[in-house]
Scaffold this motif. Structure first.
Motif, PDB file in Angstrom:
ATOM      1  N   UNK A  66      -1.169   3.646 -13.839  1.00  0.00           N
ATOM      2  CA  UNK A  66       0.247   3.998 -13.730  1.00  0.00           C
ATOM      3  C   UNK A  66       0.916   3.786 -15.076  1.00  0.00           C
ATOM      4  N   UNK A  67       2.023   4.487 -15.295  1.00  0.00           N
ATOM      5  CA  UNK A  67       2.680   4.395 -16.591  1.00  0.00           C
ATOM      6  C   UNK A  67       3.365   3.052 -16.814  1.00  0.00           C
ATOM      7  N   UNK A  68       4.001   2.485 -15.785  1.00  0.00           N
ATOM      8  CA  UNK A  68       4.755   1.266 -16.026  1.00  0.00           C
ATOM      9  C   UNK A  68       4.950   0.409 -14.792  1.00  0.00           C
ATOM     10  N   UNK A  69       5.663  -0.709 -14.948  1.00  0.00           N
ATOM     11  CA  UNK A  69       5.817  -1.680 -13.861  1.00  0.00           C
ATOM     12  C   UNK A  69       6.652  -1.195 -12.683  1.00  0.00           C
ATOM     13  N   UNK A  70       7.576  -0.248 -12.894  1.00  0.00           N
ATOM     14  CA  UNK A  70       8.339   0.262 -11.752  1.00  0.00           C
ATOM     15  C   UNK A  70       7.429   1.071 -10.829  1.00  0.00           C
ATOM     16  N   UNK A  71       6.472   1.792 -11.408  1.00  0.00           N
ATOM     17  CA  UNK A  71       5.487   2.516 -10.601  1.00  0.00           C
ATOM     18  C   UNK A  71       4.613   1.536  -9.827  1.00  0.00           C
ATOM     19  N   UNK A  72       4.231   0.450 -10.492  1.00  0.00           N
ATOM     20  CA  UNK A  72       3.440  -0.595  -9.838  1.00  0.00           C
ATOM     21  C   UNK A  72       4.181  -1.150  -8.627  1.00  0.00           C
ATOM     22  N   UNK A  73       5.467  -1.442  -8.799  1.00  0.00           N
ATOM     23  CA  UNK A  73       6.263  -2.010  -7.704  1.00  0.00           C
ATOM     24  C   UNK A  73       6.318  -1.053  -6.519  1.00  0.00           C
ATOM     25  N   UNK A  74       6.508   0.223  -6.790  1.00  0.00           N
ATOM     26  CA  UNK A  74       6.613   1.204  -5.711  1.00  0.00           C
ATOM     27  C   UNK A  74       5.283   1.371  -4.978  1.00  0.00           C
ATOM     28  N   UNK A  75       4.197   1.481  -5.713  1.00  0.00           N
ATOM     29  CA  UNK A  75       2.890   1.695  -5.088  1.00  0.00           C
ATOM     30  C   UNK A  75       2.478   0.483  -4.263  1.00  0.00           C
ATOM     31  N   UNK A  76       2.652  -0.712  -4.801  1.00  0.00           N
ATOM     32  CA  UNK A  76       2.259  -1.907  -4.060  1.00  0.00           C
ATOM     33  C   UNK A  76       3.119  -2.102  -2.818  1.00  0.00           C
ATOM     34  N   UNK A  77       4.417  -1.819  -2.930  1.00  0.00           N
ATOM     35  CA  UNK A  77       5.303  -1.954  -1.779  1.00  0.00           C
ATOM     36  C   UNK A  77       4.925  -0.974  -0.684  1.00  0.00           C
ATOM     37  N   UNK A  78       4.712   0.272  -1.052  1.00  0.00           N
ATOM     38  CA  UNK A  78       4.387   1.278  -0.050  1.00  0.00           C
ATOM     39  C   UNK A  78       3.027   1.000   0.590  1.00  0.00           C
ATOM     40  N   UNK A  79       2.067   0.557  -0.194  1.00  0.00           N
ATOM     41  CA  UNK A  79       0.758   0.218   0.363  1.00  0.00           C
ATOM     42  C   UNK A  79       0.882  -0.914   1.380  1.00  0.00           C
ATOM     43  N   UNK A  80       1.661  -1.942   1.042  1.00  0.00           N
ATOM     44  CA  UNK A  80       1.844  -3.071   1.959  1.00  0.00           C
ATOM     45  C   UNK A  80       2.523  -2.623   3.247  1.00  0.00           C
ATOM     46  N   UNK A  81       3.489  -1.713   3.134  1.00  0.00           N
ATOM     47  CA  UNK A  81       4.171  -1.197   4.331  1.00  0.00           C
ATOM     48  C   UNK A  81       3.200  -0.480   5.263  1.00  0.00           C
ATOM     49  N   UNK A  82       2.147   0.061   4.710  1.00  0.00           N
ATOM     50  CA  UNK A  82       1.150   0.761   5.514  1.00  0.00           C
ATOM     51  C   UNK A  82      -0.015  -0.150   5.893  1.00  0.00           C
ATOM     52  N   UNK A  83       0.194  -1.442   5.738  1.00  0.00           N
ATOM     53  CA  UNK A  83      -0.815  -2.390   6.160  1.00  0.00           C
ATOM     54  C   UNK A  83      -2.019  -2.474   5.246  1.00  0.00           C
ATOM     55  N   UNK A  84      -1.870  -2.008   4.022  1.00  0.00           N
ATOM     56  CA  UNK A  84      -2.989  -2.026   3.089  1.00  0.00           C
ATOM     57  C   UNK A  84      -2.927  -3.275   2.224  1.00  0.00           C
ATOM     58  N   UNK A  85      -4.054  -3.924   2.039  1.00  0.00           N
ATOM     59  CA  UNK A  85      -4.197  -5.039   1.108  1.00  0.00           C
ATOM     60  C   UNK A  85      -5.091  -4.540  -0.020  1.00  0.00           C
ATOM     61  N   UNK A  86      -4.477  -3.920  -1.020  1.00  0.00           N
ATOM     62  CA  UNK A  86      -5.258  -3.253  -2.059  1.00  0.00           C
ATOM     63  C   UNK A  86      -6.207  -4.194  -2.803  1.00  0.00           C
ATOM     64  N   UNK A  87      -5.767  -5.394  -3.219  1.00  0.00           N
ATOM     65  CA  UNK A  87      -6.722  -6.287  -3.884  1.00  0.00           C
ATOM     66  C   UNK A  87      -7.937  -6.615  -3.029  1.00  0.00           C
ATOM     67  N   UNK A  88      -7.710  -6.840  -1.729  1.00  0.00           N
ATOM     68  CA  UNK A  88      -8.828  -7.139  -0.836  1.00  0.00           C
ATOM     69  C   UNK A  88      -9.760  -5.944  -0.696  1.00  0.00           C
ATOM     70  N   UNK A  89      -9.235  -4.742  -0.923  1.00  0.00           N
ATOM     71  CA  UNK A  89     -10.044  -3.532  -0.847  1.00  0.00           C
ATOM     72  C   UNK A  89     -10.722  -3.205  -2.175  1.00  0.00           C
ATOM     73  N   UNK A  90     -10.514  -4.056  -3.173  1.00  0.00           N
ATOM     74  CA  UNK A  90     -11.121  -3.806  -4.479  1.00  0.00           C
ATOM     75  C   UNK A  90     -10.368  -2.803  -5.325  1.00  0.00           C
ATOM     76  N   UNK A  91      -9.064  -2.668  -5.057  1.00  0.00           N
ATOM     77  CA  UNK A  91      -8.235  -1.703  -5.786  1.00  0.00           C
ATOM     78  C   UNK A  91      -7.284  -2.464  -6.702  1.00  0.00           C
ATOM     79  N   UNK A  92      -7.324  -2.163  -7.976  1.00  0.00           N
ATOM     80  CA  UNK A  92      -6.401  -2.772  -8.941  1.00  0.00           C
ATOM     81  C   UNK A  92      -5.387  -1.728  -9.384  1.00  0.00           C
TER      82      UNK A  92
END
Length: 205
Positions: free
Chosen positions: A38-64
């Motif tokens: 991602x280009x920057x930290x605002x994109x990071x915040x949006x992606x991590x928030x939306x993933x969590x809302x969908x019940x996704x734990x990206x680090x546990x899935x091996x996604x950085x």
């Protein structure tokens, strides 16, 4: 215990010229399989928030989820994390105006481009269009920024712009505001209104 944040920091140090050993060791320990560029930290915040809302734990899935500090860094990060480096699967988002940097960087790193999704202007623009300016204004009011927003739109330099364009500019006028609202706007999205680039990205993770 090491976490995905430690891996992200190790990769950032590596990209800045530091040793790659710590990032490689953490990738193995954390079983990292995918890097989302991602280009920057605002994109990071949006992606991590939306993933969590969908019940996704990206680090546990091996996604950085990796903010690179700008589109011009994509070639460097793709080389470190993709086929020439750690061999991770690469995905991500880019702004339409920065697509050329991504195309060239991924080509040099021999990484496929199919997993990358293009935002019309940028991710903030996608989120504002998905929610509508009226709902974003409600969020701005709830955050105590309504007066600042009203002052902003009265400035001559911003007259004549569409409300959506004004809001996008407003979110970038104060340090940290884009990051905060990246998370807030993603949190406010209904499942039926997820912007296509974000929806596509989450679907392939």
């Amino acid at each position: 215990m090491a976490d995905m944040g430690a891996f992200r920091e190790a990769v950032t140090d590596w990209a800045a010229g530091g040793p790659g050993g710590p990032a490689g060791e953490l990738a193995v320990r954390l079983r990292v399989r995918t890097a989302v560029l991602l280009e920057g930290p605002s994109d990071l915040a949006a992606v991590e928030t939306l993933a969590a809302r969908h019940g996704r734990d990206l680090p546990a899935e091996g996604v950085c989820v990796m903010p690179m500090g700008g589109a011009m860094s994509v070639g460097r990060y793709a080389a470190l994390l993709g086929p020439p480096g750690l061999g991770l699967r690469l995905t991500g988002l880019c702004d339409v105006g920065e697509r050329g940097f991504y195309d060239r960087g991924l080509e040099r790193a021999r990484a496929p481009r199919q997993g990358f999704f293009v935002c019309v202007a940028d991710l903030e623009d996608e989120l504002i269009r998905a929610l509508g300016v009226a709902q974003v204004e409600e969020i701005v009011q709830a955050e105590g920024d309504l007066q600042a927003w009203q002052t902003f739109v009265r400035q001559p330099a911003h007259q004549g712009r569409l409300p959506q364009q004004q809001m996008r500019r407003f979110l970038g006028t104060k340090k940290g505001r884009k990051i905060r609202y990246g998370s807030l706007l993603a949190e406010a999205l209904d499942s039926e209104r997820i912007p296509a680039p974000l929806d596509g990205l989450l679907a392939i993770l």
